[in-house]
Design an enzyme around this catalytic site. Structure first.
Site, mmCIF file in Angstrom:
data_model
loop_
_atom_site.group_PDB
_atom_site.id
_atom_site.type_symbol
_atom_site.label_atom_id
_atom_site.label_comp_id
_atom_site.label_asym_id
_atom_site.label_seq_id
_atom_site.Cartn_x
_atom_site.Cartn_y
_atom_site.Cartn_z
ATOM 1 C CG HIS A 1 -96.047 -14.375 -37.564
ATOM 2 N ND1 HIS A 1 -95.917 -14.600 -38.907
ATOM 3 C CD2 HIS A 1 -95.135 -13.412 -37.266
ATOM 4 C CE1 HIS A 1 -94.977 -13.810 -39.404
ATOM 5 N NE2 HIS A 1 -94.499 -13.072 -38.418
ATOM 6 N NE ARG B 1 -115.598 -4.208 -26.701
ATOM 7 C CZ ARG B 1 -116.829 -4.611 -26.418
ATOM 8 N NH1 ARG B 1 -117.508 -5.319 -27.329
ATOM 9 N NH2 ARG B 1 -117.387 -4.334 -25.273
ATOM 10 C CG HIS C 1 -107.936 -15.605 -42.711
ATOM 11 N ND1 HIS C 1 -108.140 -14.383 -42.089
ATOM 12 C CD2 HIS C 1 -108.862 -15.674 -43.698
ATOM 13 C CE1 HIS C 1 -109.128 -13.755 -42.680
ATOM 14 N NE2 HIS C 1 -109.591 -14.514 -43.660
ATOM 15 N NE ARG D 1 -97.622 -10.323 -38.922
ATOM 16 C CZ ARG D 1 -96.906 -10.655 -39.994
ATOM 17 N NH1 ARG D 1 -95.806 -9.981 -40.265
ATOM 18 N NH2 ARG D 1 -97.296 -11.630 -40.785
ATOM 19 C CB THR E 1 -100.585 -11.708 -44.213
ATOM 20 O OG1 THR E 1 -100.489 -13.114 -43.948
ATOM 21 C CG2 THR E 1 -100.897 -11.487 -45.683
ATOM 22 C CG HIS F 1 -100.110 -17.497 -47.143
ATOM 23 N ND1 HIS F 1 -99.627 -16.644 -46.176
ATOM 24 C CD2 HIS F 1 -100.944 -16.762 -47.895
ATOM 25 C CE1 HIS F 1 -100.128 -15.432 -46.354
ATOM 26 N NE2 HIS F 1 -100.940 -15.475 -47.399
ATOM 27 C CD GLU G 1 -95.976 -18.955 -39.083
ATOM 28 O OE1 GLU G 1 -96.343 -19.981 -39.689
ATOM 29 O OE2 GLU G 1 -96.496 -17.830 -39.261
#
Length: 240
Positions: free
Chosen positions: A43, A18, A214, A45, A100, A190, A70
């Site tokens: 993490h 948003r 997640h 990116r 990912t 993970h 990370e």
């Protein structure tokens, strides 16, 4: 004791959809800590699609547990972490456009590169962890870089767990023992979730930390954050 570190990237993904500040990433991190999380993981990116560099600077004075950042050690990433000085930096081999993390480092061909990065982080007083698979020779190579820990990439375990838990966890048990013999701490992450985490934790020796994002955020949609974190903490409090 195994620490539970909550990866809050998915909260930032929702916020970015948003373009405003709902949900508030900083407030969410503080709430996770209040409810018992022993670490916060991010993490960032290069494309800023979830956690942004400015988020990291805002989080730094707020996070009172272990702050874990990370990422692939680009010059920009290194500049960030050397300024922020988190408790831990986890080095991953992801390309900039990777959705990912999906594999660990092949350490030997990257030995000189990783050693130089780790030397810089160590000089800054930052603990380091290298994202790896379960190959014992690769873990031994990781130890030669000077890293403090390895983080075991657990998607293969998660994929096999429903069919054969014992076979799924076996290579990770051996990898953890190999890391311990090499003088390394052991993290893991993970696709760990409420279905497979307790079994993983109960079988893995020397496990210092799990980093989960997640699944925690997804479970919190149904269970609420407080109940979700209670259940995850219970999984890593089980006796081994």
């Amino acid at each position: 004791m195994t620490y539970l570190s909550v990866n809050i990237n998915k909260v930032a993904t929702l916020r970015n959809a948003r373009g405003e500040n709902v949900p508030d990433v900083q407030r969410f991190a503080q709430e996770c800590e209040r409810l018992g999380a022993q670490g916060i993981t991010v993490h960032p990116r290069p494309d800023g699609r979830h956690i942004k560099y400015e988020d990291v600077f805002r989080l730094r004075p707020l996070v009172t547990t272990e702050f874990n950042i990370e990422g692939y050690p680009t010059p920009e990433f290194m500049d960030l972490v050397l300024k922020v000085k988190p408790a831990q930096v986890t080095l991953v081999p992801d390309a900039p456009d990777t959705l990912t993390s999906h594999e660990g480092w092949d350490v030997e061909p990257n030995m000189e590169f990783l050693t130089g990065i780790i030397d810089r982080l160590r000089d800054a007083g930052i603990r380091t962890s290298i994202f790896v698979g379960t190959d014992e020779d690769n873990i031994k190579a990781a130890a030669r870089t000077g890293t403090d820990r390895v983080e075991l990439y657990t998607k293969p375990y998660a994929d096999m767990y429903p069919e054969n838990p014992e076979a799924a966890v076996a290579p990770f048990v051996e990898a953890s023992r190999a890391a311990h013999r090499a003088g390394l701490g052991v993290n893991a992450g993970h696709d760990l979730n409420l279905d497979n985490l307790k079994y993983f934790h109960s079988h893995l020796p020397f496990l210092n930390e799990v980093s989960i994002g997640h699944a925690i955020i997804s479970d919190a949609l149904y269970l609420g954050l407080e109940e979700t974190l209670r259940r995850y903490r219970e999984c890593v409090a089980s006796k081994r």
